[in-house]
Design a protein around this motif. Structure first.
Motif, short mmCIF file in Angstrom:
data_model
loop_
_atom_site.label_atom_id
_atom_site.label_comp_id
_atom_site.label_asym_id
_atom_site.label_seq_id
_atom_site.Cartn_x
_atom_site.Cartn_y
_atom_site.Cartn_z
N VAL A 1 -7.39 -2.83 7.02
CA VAL A 1 -7.58 -3.58 5.77
C VAL A 1 -6.25 -3.88 5.11
CG1 VAL A 1 -8.54 -3.45 3.44
CG2 VAL A 1 -9.93 -2.77 5.39
N THR A 2 -5.38 -2.89 4.95
CA THR A 2 -4.11 -3.13 4.28
C THR A 2 -3.13 -3.90 5.16
OG1 THR A 2 -3.40 -0.91 4.96
CG2 THR A 2 -4.29 -1.16 2.74
N TYR B 1 -10.54 -13.19 1.08
CA TYR B 1 -9.27 -12.55 0.70
C TYR B 1 -8.35 -13.53 -0.01
CZ TYR B 1 -4.37 -11.31 1.56
OH TYR B 1 -3.02 -11.10 1.43
N ARG C 1 -10.07 -2.80 -2.14
CA ARG C 1 -9.99 -2.39 -0.73
C ARG C 1 -11.34 -1.92 -0.21
NH1 ARG C 1 -4.54 1.28 -0.81
NH2 ARG C 1 -3.13 -0.31 -1.65
N TRP C 2 -12.08 -1.19 -1.02
CA TRP C 2 -13.35 -0.65 -0.52
C TRP C 2 -14.31 -1.77 -0.15
CZ3 TRP C 2 -18.03 -1.84 -2.66
CH2 TRP C 2 -18.02 -2.41 -3.94
N CYS D 1 -5.80 -2.16 -5.16
CA CYS D 1 -6.53 -0.96 -4.72
C CYS D 1 -8.03 -1.08 -4.99
CB CYS D 1 -5.97 0.27 -5.43
SG CYS D 1 -4.31 0.75 -4.90
N ALA E 1 0.87 -1.18 0.00
CA ALA E 1 0.00 0.00 0.00
C ALA E 1 0.90 1.22 0.00
CB ALA E 1 -0.92 0.00 1.21
N LEU F 1 -4.16 -7.21 -1.32
CA LEU F 1 -5.32 -6.70 -2.03
C LEU F 1 -4.92 -5.60 -3.01
CD1 LEU F 1 -8.28 -6.26 0.48
CD2 LEU F 1 -8.11 -7.87 -1.41
N ARG G 1 -13.16 -3.09 3.16
CA ARG G 1 -13.50 -2.13 4.22
C ARG G 1 -14.97 -2.25 4.59
NH1 ARG G 1 -10.35 1.74 0.94
NH2 ARG G 1 -8.28 1.98 1.89
#
Length: 351
Positions: free
Chosen positions: A13-14, A66, A25-26, A22, A2, A20, A29
């Motif tokens: 999250v990171t 994940y 990520r949302w 980018c 990240a 993950l 989250r």
């Protein structure tokens, strides 16, 4: 992993999902936030059985998503991951039964009888250290098999799975007697249920991921062979450092359980230890990814960076965002190298 975030900030999250891209990520989250909301709602409603279930299985299920998202089931043996999860759960269940037997002999919480020095040594030091050792047995067993490819983030995933399922099984086993209270735990105060939600549903699984992950990463870490001035980085990439952090972390958390303090202070202390564990995890993963042997690259060829989506030379690090090539899965690297970007003018013309 990240490049847009500082290493010494405990972003959940990171930290927990380091591979993950980018774009994903949302979604994770949102998943983490949904778990927190469910825990709060069940605690508010005094619905103890679903509270225990989400506390134990929420993060392990999200971690499974994940692994699927980051091609772990393609890069690593599915049977090995399943064996790690099953063995960790079995050991965690057995350890919980053993703890109940030990506590019934060495500690009388009802009568408030003070512990003798030998009992203090057993309950406050030896038990948490024993838990750390048992928690990582499945990951160590996989490492002893000497996998053909050793990358720190693969070790992180295996260590995190081992610790997560060990902790989940222990939570369910220890809380199983509470299911007899029915759906609504009317006799439990709200502050106790909220504290349980935070400690068992947030702090415990996040700490397990951090501890299991950093030990797994250091076990899989393969040091670069080229000379580098950053030798101090190898201190935190040593399994000895990771095991020391793990022992101190669980000794600290175990000591909190024996304190006669308000629930708010218990939550605060658990949260502080979890934040420190996540920070150490970020530092260890950062150091292992930077210090491990770089994957095969062809600097004279272009490749698409999965983080910033720029076309850059195929090097160990993206020249645009700085992310390490090893931060992406091997399947992703292979696919992007098999379909390299080409200039628009060089594309073959149709008939």
């Amino acid at each position: 992993m990240a490049p847009d975030q500082h290493v010494v900030r405990p972003w959940v999250v990171t930290s927990v999902f380091p591979r993950l891209p980018c774009r994903s990520r949302w979604a994770f989250r949102t998943g983490v936030l949904a778990l927190g909301v469910l825990l709060a709602v069940f605690a508010f409603l005094h619905w103890q059985p679903p509270l225990i279930g989400i506390s134990a299985l929420g993060l392990p299920l999200l971690f499974g998503v994940y692994l699927k998202e980051t091609d772990a089931f393609e890069d690593m043996s599915v049977s090995s991951l399943a064996a790690v999860a099953f063995l960790a759960a079995a050991i965690g269940t057995g350890w919980s039964f053993t703890l109940n037997a030990i506590w019934s002999v060495t500690y009388d919480d009802v009568l408030g009888t003070p512990m003798t020095p030998p009992e203090q040594l057993i309950n406050l030091v030896l038990i948490p250290i024993g838990g750390v050792v048992l928690m990582l047995i499945p990951a160590v067993a996989v490492r002893i098999w000497r996998p053909d490819v050793r990358e720190a983030l693969d070790g992180y995933a295996i260590g995190a799975v081992s610790a997560l399922f060990f902790t989940a099984a222990g939570t369910i086993t220890q809380q199983a007697s509470q299911f007899s209270n029915g759906l609504v735990a009317k006799d439990f105060p709200s502050d106790a249920l909220f504290a349980t939600a935070v400690v068992r549903g947030v702090a415990a699984p996040l700490t397990a991921v951090a501890i299991g992950g950093l030990i797994g990463a250091t076990l899989w870490f393969k040091r670069r062979t080229d000379p580098t001035p950053a030798r101090r980085r190898y201190i935190v990439t040593s399994p000895v450092f990771a095991i020391t952090v793990a022992a101190l972390t669980y000794i600290g958390q175990n000591g909190i359980d024996y304190m006669w303090i308000p629930y708010a202070e218990i939550v605060g202390l658990y949260a502080a230890i979890t934040v420190v564990a996540l920070l150490v995890l970020r530092i260890v993963l950062h150091s292992t990814v930077l210090g491990e042997a770089a994957p095969d690259t062809t600097p004279d060829q272009p490749v698409l960076c999965p983080q910033c989506t720029h076309v850059v030379p195929d090097r160990a690090y993206c020249v645009n965002c700085g992310v390490a090539a090893g931060a992406a899965s091997r399947s992703s690297r292979k696919a992007r190298r098999a379909n390299r970007p080409v200039p628009a003018g060089s594309a073959p013309e149709g008939p």
